[in-house]
Design an enzyme around this catalytic site. Structure first.
Site, mmCIF file in Angstrom:
data_model
loop_
_atom_site.group_PDB
_atom_site.id
_atom_site.type_symbol
_atom_site.label_atom_id
_atom_site.label_comp_id
_atom_site.label_asym_id
_atom_site.label_seq_id
_atom_site.Cartn_x
_atom_site.Cartn_y
_atom_site.Cartn_z
ATOM 1 N N ASP A 30 -7.292 77.057 44.458
ATOM 2 C CA ASP A 30 -8.292 77.127 43.393
ATOM 3 C C ASP A 30 -7.658 77.816 42.189
ATOM 4 O O ASP A 30 -6.444 78.047 42.157
ATOM 5 C CB ASP A 30 -9.557 77.837 43.877
ATOM 6 C CG ASP A 30 -9.369 79.349 43.983
ATOM 7 O OD1 ASP A 30 -8.212 79.833 44.005
ATOM 8 O OD2 ASP A 30 -10.396 80.057 44.052
ATOM 9 N N LYS A 58 -8.608 70.322 47.763
ATOM 10 C CA LYS A 58 -9.094 71.698 47.805
ATOM 11 C C LYS A 58 -10.311 71.807 48.722
ATOM 12 O O LYS A 58 -10.360 72.650 49.625
ATOM 13 C CB LYS A 58 -9.461 72.170 46.398
ATOM 14 C CG LYS A 58 -10.176 73.515 46.358
ATOM 15 C CD LYS A 58 -10.710 73.798 44.971
ATOM 16 C CE LYS A 58 -11.852 74.793 45.026
ATOM 17 N NZ LYS A 58 -12.494 74.995 43.716
#
Length: 224
Positions: free
Chosen positions: A150, A132
């Site tokens: 996310d 991420k």
């Protein structure tokens, strides 16, 4: 219809529908961009590490003093842990984050002459950096398409029927297969904004959503 052909046809329809929904969202949020404040690759890397389990607003309140105190990787690598913890305390999990920030800075100094690397495999090898965070850096600094998964992207991708997975890495793979590579970075931005504004957890504000007619949960999904 042959099952293999039927599956391919369904896949194409899914892509078309996904792109239509994405285009509507992009029109709804034309200025969607990374909400973290930064001026350098290192600043975005630090801010993204701090954003774990913390709001971007809170991170942006903390980082001006942090960046002033530690303007580069060598200074952050040499930071006193207690002093650093005090600066980032309000972001939560501050001890672990301080450890990761110092470890990450040291790795940058030792392996990359203090510069943030531009490759996924080098980024995820840094302490505190997962896919991420690496995709945030790649997409917003180095113009390398990256699908940031996310909590908002994970939730919306599931609601839109773009994935059935729950693991972020598998969700990333599903979205990257579904959407054109050049749209990956912006997709993350618009999904995050829509998740914050309307498609909230646990209950989305469907009655006020301008794209509800394209949502499989309520709109178009019922007629297909």
């Amino acid at each position: 219809m042959d099952k293999a052909v039927e599956k391919q046809t369904a896949g194409r329809m899914s892509r078309r529908r996904a792109l239509l929904l994405l285009e509507r969202l992009e029109a709804l949020y034309p200025d969607a961009q990374c909400a973290l404040h930064f001026q350098t690759p290192l600043q975005l890397l630090v801010a993204t590490i701090l954003s774990a389990q913390c709001t971007d607003l809170r991170v942006n309140q903390v980082t001006p003093d942090l960046f002033s105190r530690y303007p580069d990787a060598p200074s952050l690598a040499a930071a006193d842990p207690v002093e650093l913890e005090d600066l980032i305390r309000s972001t939560g999990f501050f001890r672990n984050k301080a450890k990761n920030l110092i470890g990450c800075a040291r790795a940058l100094v030792e392996r990359h002459t203090g510069e943030v690397p531009q490759r996924m495999e080098e980024l995820v090898a840094l302490p505190g950096v997962g896919r991420k965070t690496a995709n945030v850096i790649l997409g917003n600094i180095f113009a390398t398409p990256g699908m940031v998964v996310d909590t908002h992207v994970k939730r919306l991708a599931g609601r839109f029927g773009w994935t059935r997975e729950s693991d972020p890495v598998r969700i990333e793979k599903d979205l990257c297969r579904l959407l054109p590579e050049e749209r990956w970075t912006q997709t993350s931005h618009v999904l995050i904004l829509h998740g914050r504004a309307l498609c909230k957890a646990p209950i989305p504000h469907c009655s006020r959503c301008p794209v509800v007619d394209l949502c499989p949960r309520i709109g178009v999904g019922r007629s297909h």
